[in-house]
Enzyme design. Structure first.
Site, mmCIF file in Angstrom:
data_model
loop_
_atom_site.group_PDB
_atom_site.id
_atom_site.type_symbol
_atom_site.label_atom_id
_atom_site.label_comp_id
_atom_site.label_asym_id
_atom_site.label_seq_id
_atom_site.Cartn_x
_atom_site.Cartn_y
_atom_site.Cartn_z
ATOM 1 N N ASN A 79 3.796 9.674 124.453
ATOM 2 C CA ASN A 79 4.810 10.125 123.180
ATOM 3 C C ASN A 79 5.435 11.338 123.510
ATOM 4 O O ASN A 79 3.912 12.341 122.898
ATOM 5 C CB ASN A 79 4.345 9.414 121.796
ATOM 6 C CG ASN A 79 6.179 10.373 121.159
ATOM 7 O OD1 ASN A 79 6.499 11.018 121.525
ATOM 8 N ND2 ASN A 79 5.652 10.342 120.080
ATOM 9 N N GLU A 113 6.982 10.197 112.205
ATOM 10 C CA GLU A 113 7.619 11.431 111.932
ATOM 11 C C GLU A 113 9.026 10.998 112.144
ATOM 12 O O GLU A 113 9.834 12.173 111.194
ATOM 13 C CB GLU A 113 7.433 12.197 113.311
ATOM 14 C CG GLU A 113 5.924 12.878 113.443
ATOM 15 C CD GLU A 113 5.232 13.275 115.089
ATOM 16 O OE1 GLU A 113 6.116 13.255 115.751
ATOM 17 O OE2 GLU A 113 4.246 13.676 115.712
ATOM 18 N N GLY A 119 -1.976 13.629 115.326
ATOM 19 C CA GLY A 119 -1.911 15.020 115.418
ATOM 20 C C GLY A 119 -3.060 15.947 114.552
ATOM 21 O O GLY A 119 -2.952 17.564 114.368
ATOM 22 N N SER A 160 -4.749 10.942 117.493
ATOM 23 C CA SER A 160 -5.515 12.318 118.426
ATOM 24 C C SER A 160 -6.801 11.251 118.589
ATOM 25 O O SER A 160 -7.267 11.432 119.228
ATOM 26 C CB SER A 160 -6.530 12.175 117.056
ATOM 27 O OG SER A 160 -5.539 13.044 116.197
ATOM 28 N N HIS A 169 8.674 5.696 114.342
ATOM 29 C CA HIS A 169 7.496 6.535 114.179
ATOM 30 C C HIS A 169 7.032 7.212 112.925
ATOM 31 O O HIS A 169 8.345 7.329 112.311
ATOM 32 C CB HIS A 169 7.394 7.552 115.501
ATOM 33 C CG HIS A 169 6.406 8.710 115.777
ATOM 34 N ND1 HIS A 169 5.948 9.452 115.172
ATOM 35 C CD2 HIS A 169 5.778 8.481 116.324
ATOM 36 C CE1 HIS A 169 4.852 9.369 115.007
ATOM 37 N NE2 HIS A 169 4.251 9.040 116.350
ATOM 38 N N LYS A 174 6.706 13.422 122.559
ATOM 39 C CA LYS A 174 7.565 14.149 121.590
ATOM 40 C C LYS A 174 8.411 15.234 122.162
ATOM 41 O O LYS A 174 9.011 15.453 122.920
ATOM 42 C CB LYS A 174 6.227 14.685 120.482
ATOM 43 C CG LYS A 174 5.442 12.881 120.167
ATOM 44 C CD LYS A 174 4.787 14.196 118.874
ATOM 45 C CE LYS A 174 4.024 13.021 118.469
ATOM 46 N NZ LYS A 174 3.099 13.214 117.698
ATOM 47 N N GLU A 197 -0.704 2.991 113.647
ATOM 48 C CA GLU A 197 -0.971 4.503 114.116
ATOM 49 C C GLU A 197 -1.177 5.412 112.170
ATOM 50 O O GLU A 197 0.032 5.792 111.656
ATOM 51 C CB GLU A 197 0.954 5.457 114.341
ATOM 52 C CG GLU A 197 0.661 4.640 115.960
ATOM 53 C CD GLU A 197 1.187 6.109 116.096
ATOM 54 O OE1 GLU A 197 0.878 7.022 117.656
ATOM 55 O OE2 GLU A 197 2.633 7.062 116.622
HETATM 56 P P1 PGA Z 1 -1.359 13.015 118.605
HETATM 57 O O1 PGA Z 1 0.129 11.617 118.723
HETATM 58 O O2 PGA Z 1 -2.092 11.840 119.391
HETATM 59 O O3 PGA Z 1 -1.169 13.678 119.046
HETATM 60 O O4 PGA Z 1 -1.998 12.410 117.149
HETATM 61 C C1 PGA Z 1 0.135 10.309 118.332
HETATM 62 C C2 PGA Z 1 1.827 10.237 118.492
HETATM 63 O O5 PGA Z 1 2.109 10.512 116.972
HETATM 64 O O6 PGA Z 1 1.933 8.842 118.742
#
Ligand code: PGA
Length: 260
Positions: A9, A99, A175, A215, A97, A11, A169
């Site tokens: 992903n 976010e 992140g 992560s 997601h 982003k 998640e």
């Molecule tokens: P990350 O993000 O691997 O940077 O923690 C995962 C995600 O948001 O799908």
């Protein structure tokens, strides 16, 4: 048997030209990766066409999008529909997601409409769910996962569910560099499968892929995939570098070939 699925992903990262250069380099590094696993990149909308063009027919990478709207067309300024994504060669779409939920106010009823629209057009949705740190610390993880699944998947048939992948998640792991432990991921995946079994059907729950995201790195992917409860990963930060995404893909393909 559930095939391992690794999804990058991106982003809001990479211009169209950066994206094309990146996937060319990435494809080169994936020659030794087993075709037993599925690999998906989900660039921003603006880079989908460039990535599609840059991918050789022999590349193991498939194309995904990070979001979409539920209507097919019309006066919805700034939105992108499922038919538009299909036309660009997308096979997968990430929906719900955290976010999107926290920064853009997405709610379960809208996510359910998006799931239905994606399935109607032959896209494979990846439904993201997960608890906040506060919810985990107050022992609400299972309740939150159950509620998010019930709200987004209520009324779905087993047939519809067969097109869906769920991504667990935990918000506190996204992140932050603080991944869930393999035990935490496995426990959450058990909960998800239990809910799917009781709301849809045990058979369908058994064949639905459940990914872990938050992560994930080349260092922890092996332990996360060590349980056959974890069917792959949704990767943010670590998918933005050729070497780390390629390493994750290689480790994942070995995990499958030795049947863990
Ligand atoms: P990350 O993000 O691997 O940077 O923690 C995962 C995600 O948001 O799908």
């Amino acid at each position: 048997m559930r095939r391992i699925l690794i999804v990058g992903n991106w982003k809001m990262n990479k211009t169209a030209s950066e994206a094309a250069t990146f996937v060319r380099a990435l494809s080169e590094r994936l020659h030794s990766v087993s075709t037993q696993i599925e690999l998906v990149v989900a660039p921003p909308f603006t880079a989908l066409q460039a990535v599609r063009t840059a991918l050789e027919p022999s590349s193991p990478l498939q194309l995904g999008a990070q979001n979409m709207f539920w209507e097919d067309q019309g006066a919805y300024t700034g939105e992108v529909s499922a038919p538009m994504l299909v036309d660009l060669g997308c096979r997968y779409v990430i929906l719900g997601h955290s976010e999107r939920r926290t920064l853009f106010g997405e709610q379960s009823d809208g996510i359910q409409k998006k799931l239905r629209a994606a399935l109607r057009h032959g896209l494979r949705p990846i439904l993201c769910i997960g608890e906040s740190l506060q919810q985990r610390e107050s022992g609400m993880t299972d309740d939150v996962l159950t509620q998010q699944l019930n709200e987004t998947l209520s009324g779905f048939t087993a047939e519809a569910l067969s097109g869906i992948t769920v991504a667990y998640e935990p918000i506190w792991a996204i992140g932050t560099g603080k991944s869930a432990t393999a035990e935490q991921a496995v426990a959450a995946h058990h909960t998800i499968r239990r809910v799917l079994a009781s709301t849809i059907s045990p058979e369908q729950a058994d064949s639905t892929r459940i990914l872990y995201g938050g992560s994930v790195t080349p260092h922890n992917i092996e332990s996360l995939l060590a349980s056959n409860q974890v069917d792959g990963a949704l990767i943010g930060g670590a998918c933005l570098q050729v070497e780390s995404f390629a390493t994750i893909a290689r480790v994942a393909s070995i995990a499958r070939s030795i049947g863990v």
